[in-house]
Scaffold this active site. Structure first.
Site, mmCIF file in Angstrom:
data_model
loop_
_atom_site.group_PDB
_atom_site.id
_atom_site.type_symbol
_atom_site.label_atom_id
_atom_site.label_comp_id
_atom_site.label_asym_id
_atom_site.label_seq_id
_atom_site.Cartn_x
_atom_site.Cartn_y
_atom_site.Cartn_z
ATOM 1 N N CYS A 89 0.858 -1.262 -0.103
ATOM 2 C CA CYS A 89 0.134 -0.144 0.289
ATOM 3 C C CYS A 89 1.092 1.338 0.143
ATOM 4 C CB CYS A 89 -0.417 -0.395 1.205
ATOM 5 S SG CYS A 89 -2.903 -0.753 0.448
ATOM 6 N N ASN A 124 -0.788 -15.411 -8.195
ATOM 7 C CA ASN A 124 -1.407 -16.072 -8.122
ATOM 8 C C ASN A 124 -2.398 -15.332 -7.248
ATOM 9 O OD1 ASN A 124 0.706 -17.908 -8.080
ATOM 10 N ND2 ASN A 124 2.040 -17.189 -6.508
ATOM 11 N N HIS A 156 -3.902 -7.442 -0.980
ATOM 12 C CA HIS A 156 -3.458 -5.979 -2.416
ATOM 13 C C HIS A 156 -2.942 -7.194 -3.220
ATOM 14 C CE1 HIS A 156 -2.297 -2.577 -2.448
ATOM 15 N NE2 HIS A 156 -2.054 -2.954 -3.765
ATOM 16 N N HIS A 168 -1.639 -8.088 -6.476
ATOM 17 C CA HIS A 168 -0.799 -8.030 -6.949
ATOM 18 C C HIS A 168 0.184 -9.003 -8.254
ATOM 19 C CE1 HIS A 168 -0.077 -10.110 -3.692
ATOM 20 N NE2 HIS A 168 1.298 -10.756 -3.861
#
Length: 382
Positions: A78, A177, A188, A190
């Site tokens: 973040c 994944n 988060h 990604h």
């Protein structure tokens, strides 16, 4: 036009901002300076040669201490705040790529032994990068705007080209994944990119099959191109067809949910895609992920794997970029586990038929998933 701003974190790891046109002015030094006092980076782990299979195995015991499912207010990707000095120095961003603090490979690059035998080891050369899709902590790739998805495509292409040029790199692998059932360690949204000092086992098998087919046909046709043509002619497993890309469930799908997304033009990797192809890729990729999330009441866990041609020039002639999205989810409340036949023998047994899966994926829409973002962050718990 994406604005690309490279900088470094306090321990020397590379970080790159990919900013969309009009979203921010040039990055100031305050936004690109990491004020944390991080310890020096460690040396690479090691790779060991498995003489029984002819494969390399990376040993990365230092990853045992990596961050694991932190609360939202301690998320390392973040934007930085006073209470959470994260990996991202800026207070906001569009897409960011940075070197993983706990890499399986690297940070050094170089060549591993060319003629290994039992007992051969070498440094785990290579590069592991994290791709943060959005500053928002909740959501998933499927909840990105098409503009943001296009920026991620640009970041993948940029990093593929840069990593392919590093010393000793044999293969570049962007992947994502998604979901706790897949084993994610950060909620988060990604993905990651691995740059390997060897050709991975799966890629080696695929490259050998592609090269043999290419040689048999005197270079007139590629294996992936032939499969794409056959699937489009059959039609029963097609999900969508665009101007530049088509998606289908493969004839011999291994997983309960498996989708292949293939460009109509043979290209070796993401960096070779034209601007128009990258535009359409952002659109159709979002469509496919939204269809997956609309199959069931909760988000579908998946692995999204970009198969790019190895860096080797001979293999690139027959190589063909394509995406494979796979999920172990075989029903709303059931997962497929890799047990004896799959895990020990590599012999897959599919619990679904590719044709029925394609029917279902065609039937659901590629609209926004009805699942709340908070649920997206948790992944499917089926």
């Amino acid at each position: 036009m994406t604005r690309i701003t490279p900088t470094s974190l306090s321990d020397g790891r590379e970080l790159i901002y990919f900013d969309e046109a009009g979203t921010t002015a040039s990055r100031s030094s305050a936004e690109t300076t990491d004020h944390r006092d991080l310890p020096a980076r460690g040396e690479p782990g090691e790779v060991r040669y498995d003489a029984l299979t002819g494969e390399w195995v990376a040993v990365a015991a230092h990853r045992q201490s990596r961050t694991h499912l932190p609360p939202a207010d301690q998320c390392p990707i973040c934007p930085t705040t006073a209470a959470n000095p994260s990996e991202i120095p800026a207070s906001d961003y569009d897409v960011i790529v940075f070197e993983n603090r706990f890499p399986s490979l690297g940070p050094a690059t170089g060549s591993i032994p060319e003629h290994p035998e039992w007992g051969t080891t070498g440094p785990a050369y290579g590069r592991c990068e994290v791709v943060a899709f959005t500053p928002e902590h909740t959501g998933s790739f499927s909840t990105l705007s098409e503009t943001r998805a296009r920026t991620v495509v640009e970041a993948w292409a940029h990093r593929t080209e840069a990593l392919s040029a590093l010393p000793g790199i044999k293969q570049v692998f962007p992947f994502e994944n998604r979901g706790a059932d897949i084993g994610v360690t950060l909620h988060h949204p990604h993905g990651q990119i691995y740059a390997y000092p060897y050709i991975t086992p799966r890629a080696s098998v695929m490259a050998s099959a592609a090269a043999a087919f290419y040689e048999k046909n005197d270079g007139r046709e590629t294996l992936t191109g032939s499969l794409l043509r056959s699937e489009r002619e059959a039609g029963t497993r097609m999900i969508l067809e665009g101007e530049h890309f088509s998606a289908y469930v493969p004839f011999a799908a291994r997983w309960p949910l498996e989708i292949h997304l293939v460009p109509h033009r043979q290209v070796a990797d993401l960096a070779a895609l034209s601007g128009g192809e990258r535009d359409e890729l952002a659109h159709v990729y979002l469509d496919l992920l939204k269809r997956l999330d609309n199959l069931y009441p909760t988000p579908t866990p998946y692995i999204s794997a970009w198969h790019q041609a190895p860096v080797d020039d001979l293999l690139r002639r027959s190589g063909y970029l394509h995406l494979q999205i796979t999920s172990p989810r075989r029903a709303a409340d059931k997962l497929k586990f890799l047990a004896g036949s799959e895990a020990a023998m590599g012999a897959f047994i599919n619990d679904t038929t590719p044709e029925s899966v394609a029917d279902r994926l065609r039937a659901v829409t590629g609209s926004e998933p009805s699942v709340p973002n908070t649920a997206m962050a948790q992944g499917a718990r089926s």
